[in-house]
Motif scaffolding. Structure first.
Motif, short mmCIF file in Angstrom:
data_model
loop_
_atom_site.label_atom_id
_atom_site.label_comp_id
_atom_site.label_asym_id
_atom_site.label_seq_id
_atom_site.Cartn_x
_atom_site.Cartn_y
_atom_site.Cartn_z
N UNK A 173 1.81 15.64 -16.51
CA UNK A 173 1.14 15.66 -15.22
C UNK A 173 0.62 14.27 -14.88
N UNK A 174 0.37 14.06 -13.60
CA UNK A 174 -0.09 12.76 -13.13
C UNK A 174 -1.45 12.88 -12.45
N UNK A 175 -2.29 11.88 -12.68
CA UNK A 175 -3.58 11.83 -11.98
C UNK A 175 -3.55 10.84 -10.81
N UNK A 176 -2.34 10.39 -10.47
CA UNK A 176 -2.18 9.41 -9.40
C UNK A 176 -2.13 7.99 -9.88
N UNK A 177 -2.59 7.77 -11.11
CA UNK A 177 -2.57 6.43 -11.69
C UNK A 177 -1.62 6.36 -12.89
N UNK A 178 -1.61 7.41 -13.68
CA UNK A 178 -0.78 7.43 -14.89
C UNK A 178 -0.34 8.85 -15.18
N UNK A 179 0.69 8.95 -16.00
CA UNK A 179 1.17 10.28 -16.43
C UNK A 179 0.58 10.62 -17.79
N UNK A 180 0.32 11.93 -17.99
CA UNK A 180 -0.29 12.42 -19.22
C UNK A 180 0.56 13.58 -19.73
N UNK A 181 0.59 13.76 -21.03
CA UNK A 181 1.35 14.84 -21.65
C UNK A 181 0.42 15.74 -22.44
N UNK A 182 0.55 17.05 -22.21
CA UNK A 182 -0.25 18.04 -22.93
C UNK A 182 0.70 18.94 -23.71
N UNK A 183 0.68 18.91 -25.04
CA UNK A 183 1.51 19.83 -25.81
C UNK A 183 1.07 21.27 -25.59
N UNK A 184 2.03 22.19 -25.56
CA UNK A 184 1.72 23.61 -25.37
C UNK A 184 2.93 24.44 -25.76
N UNK A 185 2.76 25.73 -25.88
CA UNK A 185 3.89 26.61 -26.14
C UNK A 185 4.12 27.62 -25.02
N UNK A 186 3.32 27.53 -23.96
CA UNK A 186 3.50 28.41 -22.80
C UNK A 186 2.78 27.81 -21.59
N UNK A 206 -15.10 23.55 -24.27
CA UNK A 206 -14.14 22.52 -24.67
C UNK A 206 -12.78 22.58 -24.02
N UNK A 207 -12.64 23.38 -22.95
CA UNK A 207 -11.36 23.43 -22.25
C UNK A 207 -11.27 22.26 -21.28
N UNK A 208 -10.19 21.49 -21.37
CA UNK A 208 -10.01 20.35 -20.48
C UNK A 208 -9.63 20.84 -19.09
N UNK A 209 -10.45 20.51 -18.09
CA UNK A 209 -10.20 20.90 -16.70
C UNK A 209 -9.97 19.63 -15.90
N UNK A 210 -8.79 19.47 -15.34
CA UNK A 210 -8.45 18.28 -14.56
C UNK A 210 -8.16 18.70 -13.12
N UNK A 211 -8.75 18.00 -12.17
CA UNK A 211 -8.54 18.30 -10.75
C UNK A 211 -7.83 17.15 -10.07
N UNK A 212 -7.26 17.43 -8.91
CA UNK A 212 -6.55 16.40 -8.16
C UNK A 212 -5.29 15.92 -8.86
N UNK A 213 -4.63 16.80 -9.59
CA UNK A 213 -3.46 16.40 -10.37
C UNK A 213 -2.17 16.73 -9.63
N UNK A 214 -1.07 16.20 -10.16
CA UNK A 214 0.27 16.58 -9.70
C UNK A 214 1.10 16.92 -10.92
N UNK A 215 1.52 18.18 -11.06
CA UNK A 215 2.44 18.50 -12.16
C UNK A 215 3.74 17.72 -12.00
N UNK A 216 4.21 17.08 -13.06
CA UNK A 216 5.43 16.28 -13.00
C UNK A 216 6.62 17.07 -13.53
#
Length: 462
Positions: free
Chosen positions: A243-256, A220-230
């Protein structure tokens, strides 16, 4: 010179340094082994403190037997070597190494006539906005926390960048019980597909990498390739990654966050020793020159392992053994020539796989063009990408040491070890020069931070 009169020094007790010591001892030589860590093993097989009760399988997974073998080998050599743990070589000149012994915060000198440098590697860093927030670590730092102290950098972790270490750390963290919120890889599927011919030359290693990725996805770990950290978000601490997939930006909550773009060789000591450097396209770096046996341009100085080019743990062991054989042969000691030739063949046969890795996890060459002016590149001196670009534009700086003199980039505690790669990429982009043409930061002592009073004492003695 006979084996008994040789007094070689080995810097580093990872796979390369341990195998070099083993060969020297087998030929009746008692080397000095200087190790930054408290116990031998290097970064890949880093050992926890002696009182920790975690077993090898928990620490090293599929590499447990290799790690245990290397540790046992080194332990068996203790009575036949002069081992100096917790000791940092911070300077080299005139046949002497300046060494800081960490626990006592004292410095002493170690003379050498023959020297094997097995200095290893560290993370290759390309900053992202927000990387100076508490809670952001390199991938190597995240792995050290897990191996050495049995803790994770956070409870909900994003790991990003590219390279085999990205997936290894993600797998190790997930297996240890941490939540891996996402794995963000700047390399794309097309890169990995194109790399398959080279990767198939080492099917067992390839299979291991595929297993890590498959295990992560299956759990269940989300693995995304071809990304650009924003950017990394947060006020007093990290709370999300955008992060961006080239089409849209996505937000992943985290603490580290753990991030890195493969590894870079630790070459500062080789630089202080006067070794000649040359541009190495595959590694995208200037590296000290060496022949197939590990000999450098400086007589009596040999290189082995990732400190001379990133090739992995197997290659480090072989290169350490080969460098030791070369040292012995160069000083009149009879060695097994067939074994030396076999080691060189093994190292040569790894090259297609290593080239495949570069294709599978390519350096993001567009990083500099997309780095905003406000991005802090050198955190020690708080130098931004915009300041570096302005220096190149307004002062005509087109070489790394000129850029350093005018902006102080690389003059802080890390001596350019963390910011040097990124600064060079920014300079190349700003000047329109090829990356190899902007040069490299020259090594300066101390090559790693030491207490200021020791530095003052050393300067007063000169």
């Amino acid at each position: 010179m006979t084996a008994l009169t040789l007094q070689p020094v080995i810097v580093g007790a990872g796979p390369a340094g341990i195998r070099a010591a083993q060969i020297l001892v087998a030929h009746g030589v008692r080397p000095v082994v200087i190790d930054e860590a408290a116990r031998g093993g290097g970064q890949i097989y880093r050992r926890p403190p002696a009182h920790f009760a975690r077993n090898a399988q928990t620490l090293y997974g599929t590499e447990a037997s290799r790690a245990t073998d290397l540790h046992n080998t080194f332990d068996s050599l203790q009575a036949q070597i002069d081992y100096q743990p917790d000791s940092l070589v911070w300077n080299a000149q005139g046949g002497l190494l300046d060494v800081l012994h960490g626990p006592t915060q004292t410095t002493h000198t170690v003379p050498y006539q023959q020297l094997i440098v097995a200095s290893g590697a560290t993370d290759r860093v390309l900053p992202v906005p927000g990387w100076t927030l508490p809670g952001v670590y390199t991938l190597g730092g995240a792995q050290v926390a897990l191996k050495f102290q049995g803790c994770t950098i956070g409870r909900n972790v994003v790991l990003m960048g590219t390279g085999p270490l990205l997936y290894l750390v993600a797998y190790q963290y997930a297996k240890a019980g941490a939540k891996v919120a996402a794995v963000l890889d700047t390399a794309g599927f097309a890169d990995q597909l194109a790399a398959l011919p080279g990767m198939l030359t080492q099917p067992a290693v390839l299979g291991k990498g595929l297993y890590y990725v498959g295990w992560l996805r299956a759990h269940g770990v989300a693995v995304h390739t071809g990304v650009r950290p924003v950017h990394v978000e947060g006020d007093t601490r990290v709370n999300a990654v955008v992060w961006s997939d080239g089409q849209a930006e996505h937000t992943v909550p985290c603490d580290a966050v753990g991030f890195g773009y493969a590894l870079r060789s630790e070459t500062q000591l080789a630089d202080l020793l006067g070794c000649r450097f040359a541009w190495a396209p595959m590694h995208r770096a200037h590296l000290p020159e060496r022949d197939s046996a590990g000999r450098t341009s400086v007589a009596g100085v040999y290189l082995a392992g990732d400190g001379a080019g990133i090739m992995g743990a197997d290659a480090a062991e072989w290169a350490g053994e080969r460098a030791a054989l070369a040292l012995l042969a160069d000083h009149g000691v009879k060695v097994d020539a067939a074994r030396a030739a076999e080691l060189e063949r093994k190292l040569t046969h790894l090259m297609p796989f290593r080239q495949g890795l570069e294709r599978a996890f390519p350096f993001p060459t567009d990083w500099a063009a997309k780095a905003p002016d406000a991005l802090v590149v050198c955190r020690c001196e708080n130098i931004t990408a915009g300041e570096l670009r302005a220096c190149a534009r307004d002062a005509g700086a087109d070489e790394m040491n000129r850029l350093k003199a005018l902006t102080r980039v690389g003059m802080g505690r890390c001596q350019g070890r963390m910011c040097g790669v990124a600064a060079a990429e920014i300079l190349a982009q700003a000047t329109g020069k090829p990356i190899e043409a902007v040069g490299r930061l020259r090594g300066q002592a101390p090559i790693k931070p030491i207490p200021i009073h020791l530095q003052a004492q050393a300067e007063a003695a000169e």
